[in-house]
Scaffold this active site. Sequence first.
Site, PDB file in Angstrom:
ATOM      1  N   PRO A  66      68.472 -25.670  78.902  1.00 42.80           N
ATOM      2  CG  PRO A  66      69.493 -27.275  77.466  1.00 42.80           C
ATOM      3  CD  PRO A  66      69.635 -27.421  79.176  1.00 42.80           C
ATOM      4  CE1 TYR A  67      62.747 -23.963  72.856  1.00 35.35           C
ATOM      5  CE2 TYR A  67      60.617 -24.663  74.791  1.00 35.35           C
ATOM      6  CZ  TYR A  67      61.388 -24.111  74.308  1.00 35.35           C
ATOM      7  OH  TYR A  67      60.480 -23.233  73.410  1.00 35.35           O
ATOM      8  CE  LYS A  68      60.208 -25.638  81.889  1.00 32.64           C
ATOM      9  NZ  LYS A  68      60.174 -25.606  82.629  1.00 32.64           N
TER      10      LYS A  68
END
Length: 341
Positions: A144-146
């Site tokens: 989810p961060y990327k």
Amino acid sequence: MSAADAVFLTGATGFVGAAVARALIARGFAVRALARPGSPRDNIAGLALEPVTGDLEDPASLARGVAGCRYLFHVAADYRLWVPDPASMMRVNVEGTRALMRAAQQAGVERIVYCSSVAALGHTRDGSPADETTPVIEAEIIGPYKRSKYLAEQAVLAMVREEGLPAVIVNPSTPVGPRDIKPTPTGRMILDAAAGRMPGYLETGLNIVHVDDVAEGHLLALERGVIGERYILGGENMKLGDIFARAARLAGTRPPRFKLSEGMLWPVALACEGLARAFGIPPLVTREHLRMARTPMYFSSAKAIEGLGYRPRPAEAALADAIAWFRASGKLRPAKARRSA
């Protein structure tokens, strides 16, 4: 730039944002900094700036922050490699970025530097250094961060193309250095290696850059960057084992001795994720960590060096400054004290 140039800065209480705040103040900018309610403000204590209480999910606070400012530096982001609720990260990193850009447009901000990440960029198949033109395969984005950083960057680029948003984008690689207060996931690994708490590791590659060089790159992007262009702010490409070995040597401890395989760590990752879901404790390793490690995250800063005059220092300087700060802040005990314990 004169002292009358007002800047609204997000993320100033964090690692990269605090370095950007110091660089701006040193250049004579009048800095107004967004700070979340209850967020520790140790990194901006004593700095000559004006705090604005709010966050990226509070549009009214964003409007207050940019009002009367000539420039915007958007550095804030939810940076975690594991989150129990990915939707919350999307709201902050994607929708929060979009809302801030809208507020800046309405306030007549003249120029914006948006801090994206190399997480939003593509990787080469052979592990050679990627650059700003390396294509992204959206279906292969891990975690989810990327994904949130990729979508946020795409939103900014779309606003540049379609609405004339005056934004320059910078993509820091893996910042290391002083004032990593949380610390960041990378800072935690370096701290553990320096403390002798890391017996083994999974080999991969990272691009290590001094956080103060990243901050300087932000100011160079304001002064010399081309609207709508992206600039990688990186440093030195290094194998993870070499990073840990240098950190341990600088701290006077023993480096990790065991190079682990992905297969060995897969059941550990499953167990860590289960414990994290049950007890809310951030996992030491996840399946996404293992997938990301398959491809070295090497990058080239040639565009920033040529176009901005960016000049990063060697990675060893970043590691040395990080370890010195961890030691001075009490997060890392002196080596002799650890051996005698």
